[in-house]
Scaffold this motif. Structure first.
Motif, PDB file in Angstrom:
ATOM      1  N   HIS A   1      14.945   5.929  -1.339  1.00  0.00           N
ATOM      2  CA  HIS A   1      14.614   6.152   0.069  1.00  0.00           C
ATOM      3  C   HIS A   1      14.484   4.821   0.790  1.00  0.00           C
ATOM      4  CE1 HIS A   1      12.554   7.283   3.688  1.00  0.00           C
ATOM      5  NE2 HIS A   1      11.478   6.615   3.327  1.00  0.00           N
TER       6      HIS A   1
ATOM      7  N   GLU B   1      10.309  10.536  -9.288  1.00  0.00           N
ATOM      8  CA  GLU B   1       9.547  10.232  -8.088  1.00  0.00           C
ATOM      9  C   GLU B   1       9.775   8.774  -7.684  1.00  0.00           C
ATOM     10  OE1 GLU B   1       7.281  12.603  -6.934  1.00  0.00           O
ATOM     11  OE2 GLU B   1       6.760  11.372  -5.203  1.00  0.00           O
TER      12      GLU B   1
ATOM     13  N   THR C   1       0.385   3.934  -2.841  1.00  0.00           N
ATOM     14  CA  THR C   1      -0.104   5.275  -2.536  1.00  0.00           C
ATOM     15  C   THR C   1       0.948   6.334  -2.808  1.00  0.00           C
ATOM     16  OG1 THR C   1       0.447   4.811  -0.251  1.00  0.00           O
ATOM     17  CG2 THR C   1      -1.859   4.658  -0.857  1.00  0.00           C
ATOM     18  N   THR C   2       2.182   6.023  -2.490  1.00  0.00           N
ATOM     19  CA  THR C   2       3.183   7.056  -2.733  1.00  0.00           C
ATOM     20  C   THR C   2       3.450   7.204  -4.223  1.00  0.00           C
ATOM     21  OG1 THR C   2       4.821   5.386  -2.230  1.00  0.00           O
ATOM     22  CG2 THR C   2       4.388   7.025  -0.537  1.00  0.00           C
TER      23      THR C   2
ATOM     24  N   ARG D   1       0.409   8.931  -6.312  1.00  0.00           N
ATOM     25  CA  ARG D   1       0.021  10.301  -6.008  1.00  0.00           C
ATOM     26  C   ARG D   1       0.199  11.181  -7.244  1.00  0.00           C
ATOM     27  NH1 ARG D   1       2.696  13.513  -3.374  1.00  0.00           N
ATOM     28  NH2 ARG D   1       4.440  12.071  -3.492  1.00  0.00           N
TER      29      ARG D   1
ATOM     30  N   THR E   1      13.195   8.280  -6.407  1.00  0.00           N
ATOM     31  CA  THR E   1      13.390   8.849  -5.079  1.00  0.00           C
ATOM     32  C   THR E   1      12.880   7.883  -4.011  1.00  0.00           C
ATOM     33  OG1 THR E   1      12.711  10.862  -6.170  1.00  0.00           O
ATOM     34  CG2 THR E   1      13.111  10.983  -3.810  1.00  0.00           C
ATOM     35  N   ILE E   2      11.693   7.367  -4.270  1.00  0.00           N
ATOM     36  CA  ILE E   2      11.107   6.484  -3.266  1.00  0.00           C
ATOM     37  C   ILE E   2      11.918   5.209  -3.158  1.00  0.00           C
ATOM     38  CG2 ILE E   2       9.093   5.068  -2.786  1.00  0.00           C
ATOM     39  CD1 ILE E   2       7.524   7.399  -4.139  1.00  0.00           C
TER      40      ILE E   2
ATOM     41  N   THR F   1       5.406  18.091  -5.495  1.00  0.00           N
ATOM     42  CA  THR F   1       6.773  18.230  -5.972  1.00  0.00           C
ATOM     43  C   THR F   1       6.775  18.352  -7.496  1.00  0.00           C
ATOM     44  OG1 THR F   1       6.868  15.849  -5.941  1.00  0.00           O
ATOM     45  CG2 THR F   1       7.868  17.003  -4.102  1.00  0.00           C
ATOM     46  N   SER F   2       7.811  18.896  -7.990  1.00  0.00           N
ATOM     47  CA  SER F   2       7.891  19.099  -9.427  1.00  0.00           C
ATOM     48  C   SER F   2       8.624  17.946 -10.109  1.00  0.00           C
ATOM     49  CB  SER F   2       8.619  20.411  -9.703  1.00  0.00           C
ATOM     50  OG  SER F   2       9.820  20.424  -8.977  1.00  0.00           O
TER      51      SER F   2
ATOM     52  N   ARG G   1       0.836  -1.197   0.000  1.00  0.00           N
ATOM     53  CA  ARG G   1       0.000   0.000   0.000  1.00  0.00           C
ATOM     54  C   ARG G   1       0.867   1.243   0.000  1.00  0.00           C
ATOM     55  NH1 ARG G   1      -4.187  -0.574  -2.364  1.00  0.00           N
ATOM     56  NH2 ARG G   1      -4.586   1.568  -1.755  1.00  0.00           N
ATOM     57  N   TYR G   2       1.960   1.153   0.721  1.00  0.00           N
ATOM     58  CA  TYR G   2       2.844   2.311   0.772  1.00  0.00           C
ATOM     59  C   TYR G   2       3.368   2.632  -0.611  1.00  0.00           C
ATOM     60  CZ  TYR G   2       6.903   5.155   1.848  1.00  0.00           C
ATOM     61  OH  TYR G   2       7.832   6.160   1.876  1.00  0.00           O
TER      62      TYR G   2
END
Lengths: 480, 367
Positions: free
Chosen positions: B110, B103, B87-88, B91, B106-107, B96-97, B83-84
């Motif tokens: 992370h 994106e 959902t992330t 989005r 990045t995740i 954010t640009s 789900r994380y």
């Protein structure tokens, strides 16, 4: 403010009068003294006085810094709560005001974040000083009812000292998870994702929170908050907005009884027998609202020995006789009998005997707790228990302002003991010599004895109260 | 699917990774280990799009669930992870640009760089629960607990250590140790393996830990719970999973304690991290998506088979084999479902919640 007789004894009305032309700090002292001497007591007067006092505190506040304002309100609140921890309404109002200030600040920050939208992507050098003022509750534990998660505090301090040294690799995730709660409509939203949060990484701290704000309202990341305290120094309207909000809170206090009473017809039907207890304006208005359309019978347990005078007065005149003469003076309520309702006054000891005939129990409350239990005038638990045995529904009538986010870890501490002389007069020397006399003023009624709460927001099951708590209070304010 | 260059010689084995993670740190819970394993699987893959990643994750999840006899707890972790990601990544209204690719990267970065952080977060939430929950343990109270839940252990330790703080709290613990694991009848017995389940071995460790801190602990068998009813004031248990209606899945024996506590009006508290919330809605004991051979009807000739099977189980345990090889039905591993009406409150890191709050939390991440 009321045109009625001015009471000589210090109390709510004299306090409110003095509020206008006394410096704030002496007003605070005054209120603390009144609380300690129990000259202002019961939920509504305490709520009104606290709200008015905080309005003054905010109005007098000189700085434009939101954090300082929060700290100031919190500090005042801590002193008030310490003065009379069992009047939990005081703490509730303080928390509501704190939440209000935060909300106003965040709305403002939303505008700001648009201006400085890349704040989350910047490498954020700010973080090294990172004051996190809103969360650091380093104040000492005043209240005996305060069950803070102290290790949270300590870890906060720890992380603060860590951030002073500029090393942040393993900061506990408290910060992000906390700020993510701060959207009022969606609290606790990211709690399940809290596992993945990382305050250091821009993607994490901005990502989940951004997703979760339902109305696109930007939540405060730590950086924003940091920035906030600087940027809002230019905003003069925050104070005005907060004051506006506190006035709305006062309106809510005034209107809550009427809003509750609006539900009356759904719950009281013709020819029912309603049992109630003690003297409560909320219940009185509730019953009167139903009495306009329907005929029913009220069985009133008198709540001897503490509240029976007020109960008798309520039955005869429609208001508590010794009720502080400010809030309801303008609308003189008729007694129930004048509305054509049969009222049967019974001593508390008859409750069980009569319960088999009762259709519904309507209880007033002193405080409602986060677990769905409530603290009410002594005798309420017996009534609720008797109702349970007879499967009679128990409806509790309470304004949302009485709903406390405090979890009752120890019920004993919630119960206040009053003047034993009410039970056995002190003139009765023999008795006083030989027997210990207790006079608890309140009862704790556990959640499973209550079927329904009616608040100014409508009816709620006891198990749903946590949601209302989450809607009205910020997590960071729960432990003041 | 397009799992093209994943042909690295030792192919990534999610099950082994999971078990290695569990074994390497006794503090790691099953959901967290599952998440960690999935993060590692991401690191081993070269999936560069979202759907690739999600497919990979769901494949690994399926493998893992199949291999582990009781995947309820770990499925909480895998679901949460999934789900994380969704959902992330989904989005669309990102403030954010970044481009979607960025994106995603990045995740991914992370997650990859912060695998350890998840564990740290989980531990931090346990400490938080302990700091909230220890308020339940008041002076002069007696707490009954069962199972080796680390959260409960941390909570009771926090209560024991609070002695130097606000008030001197003297409390006692009645520890329900399962009867059938002969090795743990005496609390002095060492836990034979560092097993990761809410195992009875850990129970013994917890008893020793509490006794070392001066907390009087009594150990009783399951069968003595009713006998001890008048001697304890509250029940605090951990949970393997917290299901949607607020009930808990916990080691066998918890349900009966819940029933007994309810009958006597004693509060029954659950201490569980919110990452144990799992999307199940069991209506009865037998609705759990696992096979448990607890109730097995037999006639005469089966008895021999049974005893030989038991022998094998014990042999397997003695030789220290991993959980997978043991059948999921050994009595020590069995779980039961405690319905929400028996639960007074659930202590999570977000505070003390009513069981009905669980569904809301789950709905928030799923819908």
């Amino acid at each position: 403010m009321p045109p009625t007789t001015v009471t000589v004894a210090p109390g709510l009305s004299s306090f409110l009068k003095s509020l206008k032309n006394t410096p704030v700090d002496s007003s605070i002292e005054h209120f603390i003294a009144l609380l300690k001497r129990r000259q202002i007591r019961n939920s509504r007067p305490c709520a009104i006085a606290t709200t008015q006092l905080l309005l003054r505190v905010v109005a007098e506040f000189k700085f434009r810094d939101v954090d300082k304002l929060l700290r100031r309100v919190r500090e005042v609140g801590q002193r008030l709560i310490a003065a009379q921890p069992r009047e939990m309404v005081v703490g509730n109002i303080v928390r509501r005001v704190l939440g209000l200030i935060r909300e106003v600040a965040e709305d403002d920050a939303e505008v700001d974040t648009n201006a400085i939208s890349d704040i989350g992507n910047s490498p954020v050098p700010l973080q090294s000083e990172f004051p996190r003022p809103t969360l650091a509750s380093s104040m000492s534990t005043f209240s005996p009812l305060r069950y803070g998660s102290t290790s949270m505090d300590s870890s906060l301090h720890q992380s603060e000292s860590m951030s002073d040294q500029g090393e942040l690799p393993h900061r506990p995730p408290l910060l992000t998870s906390h700020t993510s709660y701060s959207v009022p409509n969606a609290p606790m939203v990211t709690s399940l994702f809290g596992l993945f949060s990382h305050p250091d990484s821009p993607s994490a701290s901005s990502t989940p929170t951004g997703y979760n704000s339902p109305n696109g309202k930007g939540t405060l990341t730590a950086q924003n908050l940091e920035r906030l305290s600087e940027s809002t120094s230019s905003k003069a309207n925050i104070k005005a907005e907060v004051q506006e909000g506190i006035k709305e809170l006062m309106d809510e206090l005034e209107q809550s009884d009427d809003l509750i009473a609006a539900n009356a017809l759904d719950h009281i039907h013709s020819n029912e027998i309603i049992l109630t207890h003690s003297a409560s304006t909320s219940v009185q208005k509730f019953l009167l609202a139903a009495a306009k359309k329907r005929k029913f019978t009220v069985v009133h347990a008198e709540a001897h020995p503490n509240d029976h005078h007020a109960t008798h007065a309520m039955t005869l005149t429609g208001t508590k006789r010794d009720y502080d003469d400010d809030s309801d003076a303008e609308d003189r309520w008729k007694p129930l009998t004048a509305a054509g309702i049969t009222v049967v006054m019974i001593p508390d000891s008859h409750v069980f005997a009569i319960m088999s005939r009762v259709n519904k129990v309507i209880l007033a409350t002193h405080t409602v707790l986060a677990n769905g239990g409530l603290v009410a005038a002594a005798g309420a638990r017996v009534i609720a228990k008797a109702a349970k045995v007879h499967q009679t529904p128990v409806v509790v009538v309470s304004g949302v302002y009485k709903l406390s986010p405090v979890y009752p870890f120890d019920i004993e501490e919630l119960i206040e003991y009053g003047d034993a002389g009410n039970v056995v007069p002190y003139e009765d020397g023999d008795f006083v010599d030989k027997v210990d006399v207790d006079n608890p003023l309140y009862d704790y009624v556990p959640a499973d004895l209550v079927d329904l709460y009616i608040t100014n927001l409508g009816g709620h099951a006891p198990s749903y109260l946590y949601r209302i708590v989450a809607d009205h209070y910020r997590v960071e304010d729960i432990n003041l | 699917m397009a799992s093209h260059p994943t042909s690295s010689p030792p192919p990534f084995d999610i099950v082994q990774t999971y078990q290695r993670l569990l074994a390497s740190d006794p503090e790691v819970t099953m959901p967290v280990a599952a998440i960690e394993a999935l993060v590692e699987s991401l690191a081993h893959s070269s999936a560069s799009t979202m759907s690739e990643t999600l497919t990979l994750v769901s494949q690994h999840t399926a493998t893992l669930k199949q291999a582990i006899p009781n995947p309820i707890s770990l499925s909480a972790g895998t679901d949460l992870f999934q789900r994380y990601l969704i959902t992330t990544l989904n989005r669309s209204t990102a403030p954010t640009s970044l481009s979607p690719d960025d994106e995603f990267r990045t995740i991914r970065n992370h997650l990859l760089s912060n695998g350890r952080l998840i564990v740290e977060n989980a531990k931090a939430s346990r400490e938080k629960i302990a700091s909230i929950g220890r308020n339940f343990v008041r002076d002069g109270k007696t707490v009954l607990t069962i199972g080796g839940s680390r959260v409960v252990g941390t909570l009771l330790r926090a209560a024991a250590e609070a002695a130097g703080g606000r008030s001197n709290i003297r409390f006692r613990v009645i520890y329900v140790l399962p009867q059938n694991s002969s090795a743990h009848k005496t609390s002095a017995a060492k836990p034979q393996t560092g097993r990761e389940d809410e195992g009875s071995g850990e129970g013994a460790a917890m008893v020793a830990m509490l006794r070392a801190r001066g907390v009087p602990v009594a150990t009783i068998p399951d069968s003595a719970v009713a006998y001890s009813l008048a001697k304890f004031d509250m029940v605090i248990v951990g949970a393997e999973g917290v299901v949607e209606n607020g009930g808990i899945i916990s080691r066998m024996g918890t349900y009966q304690i819940g029933l007994l506590a309810k009958a006597k009006g004693k509060p029954f508290y659950v201490a569980a991290e919110s990452h144990k919330f799992v999307r199940l809605f069991p209506l009865s004991q037998y609705d759990l998506p696992i096979k448990q051979r607890v109730i097995e009807f037999r006639v005469g000739e089966d008895a021999e088979i049974e005893s030989s099977e038991q022998m094998r189980t014990f042999d397997a345990e003695a030789s220290g084999t991993t959980r997978t090889e043991r059948s999921g039905s050994t009595p020590e591993d069995a779980v039961d479902y405690t319905p929400p009406e028996l639960i007074s409150a659930i202590v999570t890191e977000c505070g003390v919640q009513t069981p009905s709050a669980v569904s809301e939390e789950l709905i928030k991440i799923w819908f």
